[in-house]
Motif scaffolding. Structure first.
Motif, PDB file in Angstrom:
ATOM      1  N   PHE A 288      -9.413 -11.751  18.843  1.00 53.91           N
ATOM      2  CA  PHE A 288      -9.072 -12.229  20.182  1.00 53.91           C
ATOM      3  C   PHE A 288      -7.656 -11.764  20.483  1.00 53.91           C
ATOM      4  CE2 PHE A 288      -7.261 -15.264  23.158  1.00 53.91           C
ATOM      5  CZ  PHE A 288      -8.215 -15.241  24.148  1.00 53.91           C
ATOM      6  N   GLY A 289      -7.440 -11.125  21.586  1.00 48.14           N
ATOM      7  CA  GLY A 289      -6.109 -10.638  21.937  1.00 48.14           C
ATOM      8  C   GLY A 289      -5.929  -9.184  21.535  1.00 48.14           C
ATOM      9  N   ARG A 290      -4.674  -8.742  21.513  1.00 51.36           N
ATOM     10  CA  ARG A 290      -4.367  -7.360  21.173  1.00 51.36           C
ATOM     11  C   ARG A 290      -4.638  -7.103  19.697  1.00 51.36           C
ATOM     12  NH1 ARG A 290       1.405  -5.657  23.202  1.00 51.36           N
ATOM     13  NH2 ARG A 290       0.555  -3.694  22.426  1.00 51.36           N
ATOM     14  N   PRO A 291      -5.045  -5.879  19.334  1.00 53.80           N
ATOM     15  CA  PRO A 291      -5.319  -5.591  17.921  1.00 53.80           C
ATOM     16  C   PRO A 291      -4.046  -5.635  17.091  1.00 53.80           C
ATOM     17  CG  PRO A 291      -5.424  -3.590  19.217  1.00 53.80           C
ATOM     18  CD  PRO A 291      -5.304  -4.725  20.191  1.00 53.80           C
ATOM     19  N   ARG A 292      -4.143  -6.166  15.873  1.00 53.99           N
ATOM     20  CA  ARG A 292      -3.016  -6.227  14.959  1.00 53.99           C
ATOM     21  C   ARG A 292      -2.810  -4.849  14.340  1.00 53.99           C
ATOM     22  NH1 ARG A 292      -3.444 -10.607  10.371  1.00 53.99           N
ATOM     23  NH2 ARG A 292      -3.268 -11.926  12.242  1.00 53.99           N
ATOM     24  N   ALA A 293      -1.525  -4.425  14.275  1.00 54.95           N
ATOM     25  CA  ALA A 293      -1.224  -3.102  13.724  1.00 54.95           C
ATOM     26  C   ALA A 293      -1.607  -3.048  12.248  1.00 54.95           C
ATOM     27  CB  ALA A 293       0.259  -2.800  13.903  1.00 54.95           C
ATOM     28  N   ALA A 294      -2.197  -1.945  11.853  1.00 47.44           N
ATOM     29  CA  ALA A 294      -2.598  -1.772  10.457  1.00 47.44           C
ATOM     30  C   ALA A 294      -1.360  -1.614   9.593  1.00 47.44           C
ATOM     31  CB  ALA A 294      -3.499  -0.557  10.310  1.00 47.44           C
ATOM     32  N   PRO A 295      -1.317  -2.214   8.422  1.00 47.39           N
ATOM     33  CA  PRO A 295      -0.160  -2.061   7.543  1.00 47.39           C
ATOM     34  C   PRO A 295      -0.062  -0.630   7.034  1.00 47.39           C
ATOM     35  CG  PRO A 295      -1.946  -3.190   6.406  1.00 47.39           C
ATOM     36  CD  PRO A 295      -2.361  -3.069   7.849  1.00 47.39           C
ATOM     37  N   PRO A 296       1.155  -0.117   6.836  1.00 48.93           N
ATOM     38  CA  PRO A 296       1.296   1.264   6.332  1.00 48.93           C
ATOM     39  C   PRO A 296       0.709   1.398   4.944  1.00 48.93           C
ATOM     40  CG  PRO A 296       3.394   0.105   6.249  1.00 48.93           C
ATOM     41  CD  PRO A 296       2.439  -0.784   7.005  1.00 48.93           C
ATOM     42  N   ALA A 297       0.285   2.604   4.629  1.00 45.41           N
ATOM     43  CA  ALA A 297      -0.302   2.846   3.311  1.00 45.41           C
ATOM     44  C   ALA A 297       0.704   2.580   2.202  1.00 45.41           C
ATOM     45  CB  ALA A 297      -0.822   4.278   3.222  1.00 45.41           C
ATOM     46  N   LEU A 298       1.977   2.932   2.438  1.00 47.13           N
ATOM     47  CA  LEU A 298       3.051   2.672   1.485  1.00 47.13           C
ATOM     48  C   LEU A 298       4.204   2.039   2.229  1.00 47.13           C
ATOM     49  CD1 LEU A 298       3.109   5.945  -0.644  1.00 47.13           C
ATOM     50  CD2 LEU A 298       2.225   3.714  -1.323  1.00 47.13           C
ATOM     51  N   ALA A 299       4.732   0.955   1.698  1.00 47.04           N
ATOM     52  CA  ALA A 299       5.862   0.301   2.338  1.00 47.04           C
ATOM     53  C   ALA A 299       7.108   1.161   2.184  1.00 47.04           C
ATOM     54  CB  ALA A 299       6.086  -1.076   1.718  1.00 47.04           C
ATOM     55  N   PRO A 300       8.008   1.167   3.192  1.00 48.98           N
ATOM     56  CA  PRO A 300       9.215   2.001   3.098  1.00 48.98           C
ATOM     57  C   PRO A 300      10.190   1.441   2.065  1.00 48.98           C
ATOM     58  CG  PRO A 300       9.281   0.610   5.048  1.00 48.98           C
ATOM     59  CD  PRO A 300       7.937   0.416   4.443  1.00 48.98           C
ATOM     60  N   GLY A 301      11.099   2.311   1.620  1.00 52.05           N
ATOM     61  CA  GLY A 301      12.144   1.865   0.711  1.00 52.05           C
ATOM     62  C   GLY A 301      11.871   2.246  -0.730  1.00 52.05           C
ATOM     63  N   ARG A 302      12.968   2.493  -1.460  1.00 53.86           N
ATOM     64  CA  ARG A 302      12.824   2.867  -2.865  1.00 53.86           C
ATOM     65  C   ARG A 302      12.478   1.682  -3.749  1.00 53.86           C
ATOM     66  NH1 ARG A 302      17.988   6.942  -3.630  1.00 53.86           N
ATOM     67  NH2 ARG A 302      17.331   8.492  -2.078  1.00 53.86           N
ATOM     68  N   LEU A 303      12.808   0.472  -3.260  1.00 53.01           N
ATOM     69  CA  LEU A 303      12.512  -0.700  -4.074  1.00 53.01           C
ATOM     70  C   LEU A 303      11.025  -0.821  -4.329  1.00 53.01           C
ATOM     71  CD1 LEU A 303      13.604  -3.194  -5.501  1.00 53.01           C
ATOM     72  CD2 LEU A 303      13.387  -4.438  -3.337  1.00 53.01           C
ATOM     73  N   PHE A 304      10.240  -0.459  -3.320  1.00 56.64           N
ATOM     74  CA  PHE A 304       8.791  -0.516  -3.520  1.00 56.64           C
ATOM     75  C   PHE A 304       8.352   0.464  -4.599  1.00 56.64           C
ATOM     76  CE2 PHE A 304       4.607   1.261  -2.556  1.00 56.64           C
ATOM     77  CZ  PHE A 304       3.834   0.121  -2.635  1.00 56.64           C
ATOM     78  N   LEU A 305       8.947   1.655  -4.590  1.00 54.55           N
ATOM     79  CA  LEU A 305       8.581   2.631  -5.616  1.00 54.55           C
ATOM     80  C   LEU A 305       8.926   2.114  -7.002  1.00 54.55           C
ATOM     81  CD1 LEU A 305       9.749   5.921  -3.863  1.00 54.55           C
ATOM     82  CD2 LEU A 305       7.439   4.982  -4.032  1.00 54.55           C
ATOM     83  N   VAL A 306      10.095   1.423  -7.111  1.00 52.83           N
ATOM     84  CA  VAL A 306      10.467   0.880  -8.407  1.00 52.83           C
ATOM     85  C   VAL A 306       9.468  -0.181  -8.852  1.00 52.83           C
ATOM     86  CG1 VAL A 306      12.244  -0.410  -9.665  1.00 52.83           C
ATOM     87  CG2 VAL A 306      12.884   1.413  -8.077  1.00 52.83           C
ATOM     88  N   GLU A 307       9.109  -1.059  -7.898  1.00 52.75           N
ATOM     89  CA  GLU A 307       8.163  -2.120  -8.231  1.00 52.75           C
ATOM     90  C   GLU A 307       6.802  -1.541  -8.595  1.00 52.75           C
ATOM     91  OE1 GLU A 307       8.248  -4.540  -4.797  1.00 52.75           O
ATOM     92  OE2 GLU A 307      10.031  -5.645  -5.406  1.00 52.75           O
ATOM     93  N   ALA A 308       6.383  -0.505  -7.861  1.00 52.37           N
ATOM     94  CA  ALA A 308       5.101   0.119  -8.189  1.00 52.37           C
ATOM     95  C   ALA A 308       5.148   0.771  -9.565  1.00 52.37           C
ATOM     96  CB  ALA A 308       4.735   1.147  -7.123  1.00 52.37           C
ATOM     97  N   SER A 309       6.292   1.435  -9.846  1.00 56.40           N
ATOM     98  CA  SER A 309       6.422   2.057 -11.171  1.00 56.40           C
ATOM     99  C   SER A 309       6.414   1.011 -12.269  1.00 56.40           C
ATOM    100  CB  SER A 309       7.711   2.875 -11.225  1.00 56.40           C
ATOM    101  OG  SER A 309       7.692   3.884 -10.238  1.00 56.40           O
ATOM    102  N   ALA A 310       7.117  -0.116 -11.993  1.00 57.60           N
ATOM    103  CA  ALA A 310       7.133  -1.191 -12.982  1.00 57.60           C
ATOM    104  C   ALA A 310       5.728  -1.733 -13.205  1.00 57.60           C
ATOM    105  CB  ALA A 310       8.071  -2.299 -12.530  1.00 57.60           C
ATOM    106  N   GLY A 311       4.960  -1.832 -12.145  1.00 62.19           N
ATOM    107  CA  GLY A 311       3.592  -2.307 -12.303  1.00 62.19           C
ATOM    108  C   GLY A 311       2.743  -1.365 -13.125  1.00 62.19           C
ATOM    109  N   LEU A 312       2.911  -0.051 -12.880  1.00 64.59           N
ATOM    110  CA  LEU A 312       2.159   0.920 -13.667  1.00 64.59           C
ATOM    111  C   LEU A 312       2.564   0.871 -15.136  1.00 64.59           C
ATOM    112  CD1 LEU A 312       2.200   3.957 -11.207  1.00 64.59           C
ATOM    113  CD2 LEU A 312       0.265   2.483 -11.768  1.00 64.59           C
ATOM    114  N   LEU A 313       3.874   0.734 -15.368  1.00 65.43           N
ATOM    115  CA  LEU A 313       4.327   0.640 -16.745  1.00 65.43           C
ATOM    116  C   LEU A 313       3.808  -0.620 -17.428  1.00 65.43           C
ATOM    117  CD1 LEU A 313       8.023   1.848 -16.351  1.00 65.43           C
ATOM    118  CD2 LEU A 313       6.152   3.076 -17.462  1.00 65.43           C
ATOM    119  N   ARG A 314       3.766  -1.697 -16.649  1.00 68.24           N
ATOM    120  CA  ARG A 314       3.284  -2.952 -17.200  1.00 68.24           C
ATOM    121  C   ARG A 314       1.826  -2.847 -17.613  1.00 68.24           C
ATOM    122  NH1 ARG A 314       2.857  -7.541 -12.955  1.00 68.24           N
ATOM    123  NH2 ARG A 314       1.125  -6.169 -12.427  1.00 68.24           N
ATOM    124  N   HIS A 315       1.041  -2.210 -16.779  1.00 67.71           N
ATOM    125  CA  HIS A 315      -0.385  -2.087 -17.105  1.00 67.71           C
ATOM    126  C   HIS A 315      -0.634  -0.980 -18.119  1.00 67.71           C
ATOM    127  CE1 HIS A 315      -1.818  -5.023 -14.238  1.00 67.71           C
ATOM    128  NE2 HIS A 315      -1.005  -4.489 -13.324  1.00 67.71           N
TER     129      HIS A 315
END
Length: 415
Positions: A288-315
């Motif tokens: 109902f109402g205007r469509p919600r914008a789709a979230p980007p495939a990757l969030a901006p910023g290097r912090l996300f890359l660090v967190e993603a790398s940490a997650g890969l290392l953790r697993h």
């Protein structure tokens, strides 16, 4: 007042309000197509004492088809039907109704004309009842005869004597009669003709002078009902439909596709189509109402890359080794970007001096101690390892901020 309960009730109230608005608009535009207009006048819609609704229903009950016409009566008359003009009103200067009367008369080979006699006032407390009724001037009935082209005169004797004719005798008080040489009497008395037949080649018209015979208040008296039905039988067999004109009473209604869709039985198909459309709209309404914008495939910023790398290392392995490996990679990156070419001291010693020059020597020592504690634990927390990696990343960013690969910018800070 913004909880889910209130929101649910608000949506329900909005839906009810929208439905009420749509119903009001529908009734305002097409209400006359859904129900008969209220009337106390002498017409086919009136249930009052002078109305003709009872006569119409009687004819239907006996198996004859009755059509109450509100448009193009002349066209319906040409389809092999008896046209009934029950107390039509034609004013002194009413040329339009006179022309319509003539068109109906010309189109219909079988015509029943009942002359007007009474008018009534509605009861304010009961709108479909009469408060009072009175006689119309005889001139009103005379104008109908003139529009019909019949040479006859309207008379109103105080009483009638010795009814005779081929049809049952009526029961009337102060009847309205005709005096005419053109009519073949069907029911008459010494004072005049109550019902007479006027015919020519291919057409036949019966005129009933007094409407009290078939009005509601008189239909059940004596043999009045048998007399009224006998007049129809003289015009045609029961298989012929009867078209009762109501345009001359002011109930003319232009044809409309929407009105026809709201009448039975087409209203069933209309309701089914609307229900199917509502279900289709419901199934297609994902939001109902205007469509919600789709979230980007990757969030901006290097912090996300660090967190993603940490997650890969953790697993991918032991978080103790991952945190230590990330600290080594970070210190090597800082040395690569900030250490001047030809620096003779060991990388660790130079890095300690560079961090101290920037006021971050204690932070580097704290990071090393933090990573060491993670490595020494037998079962370190994955969250703790990830947070240590985030702290290492922030230190590296602060150390290399502004360097952009140019080591000469930090020579003054290194001493």
């Amino acid at each position: 007042m913004s909880g889910p309960g209130f929101a649910g009730r608000g949506g329900l109230l909005a839906a009810v309000a929208a439905a009420s608005l749509a119903a009001a608009a529908l009734l305002g535009a097409f209400g006359d197509a859904l129900y008969d207009p209220p009337s106390v006048a002498p017409d086919a819609f009136s249930r009052s004492a002078i109305g003709h609704r009872a006569f119409v229903e009687l004819v239907r009950t006996l198996g004859r088809q009755v059509v109450v016409s509100r448009h193009a009566t002349a066209a319906k008359a040409g389809e092999g039907a008896i046209v009934a003009l029950l107390e039509p009103r034609v004013g002194p200067g009413d040329d339009a109704r006179g022309a319509l009367f003539e068109a109906v008369d010309a189109a219909s080979p079988l015509l029943l004309v009942v002359l007007p006699k009474r008018e009534g006032l509605p009861d304010p407390a009961r709108p479909r009842w009469l408060a009072a009724a009175g006689l119309l001037p005889a001139a009103d009935a005379q104008r109908v005869l003139d529009a019909l082209g019949l040479e006859a005169k309207v008379v109103r004797p105080r009483q009638a004597t010795a009814w005779r004719g081929a049809l049952p005798a009526p029961t009337l008080d102060a009847p309205q009669l005709l005096v005419s040489d053109d009519l073949v009497p069907l029911v008459r008395c010494d004072e005049g003709v109550l019902a007479g037949e006027w015919s020519g080649e291919g057409w036949r018209t019966i005129v009933l002078a007094d409407p009290d015979v078939l009005a509601t208040h008189g239909l059940a008296r004596g043999d009045n009902a048998a007399l009224a039905l006998g007049l129809l039988a003289r015009l045609g067999p029961g298989a012929l439909p009867v078209v009762v004109d109501e345009t001359l009473h002011g109930f003319d209604q232009q044809p409309s596709l929407v009105r026809e869709l709201l009448r039975f039985p087409l209203v069933l198909a209309t309701a089914s189509a609307l229900l199917a459309a509502a279900l289709l709209a419901w199934a297609a309404a994902a939001r109902f109402g205007r469509p919600r914008a789709a979230p980007p495939a990757l969030a901006p910023g290097r912090l996300f890359l660090v967190e993603a790398s940490a997650g890969l290392l953790r697993h991918g392995g032991d978080p103790r080794h991952a945190a230590a490996a990330y600290l080594r990679a970070a210190t090597e990156e800082v040395a690569r970007r900030l250490r001047p070419p030809g620096e003779a001291s060991r990388p660790a010693a130079w890095l300690a001096r560079a961090a101290a020059a920037r006021g971050r020597g204690d932070e580097l020592a704290a990071l090393e101690e933090r990573v060491r504690r993670v490595a020494e634990r037998r079962r370190p927390s994955e969250e703790e390892a990830v947070r240590a990696a985030q702290a290492v990343h922030r230190w590296r960013e602060e150390m290399t901020d502004g360097a952009h690969g140019d080591p000469r910018r930090d020579r003054a800070a290194q001493g």
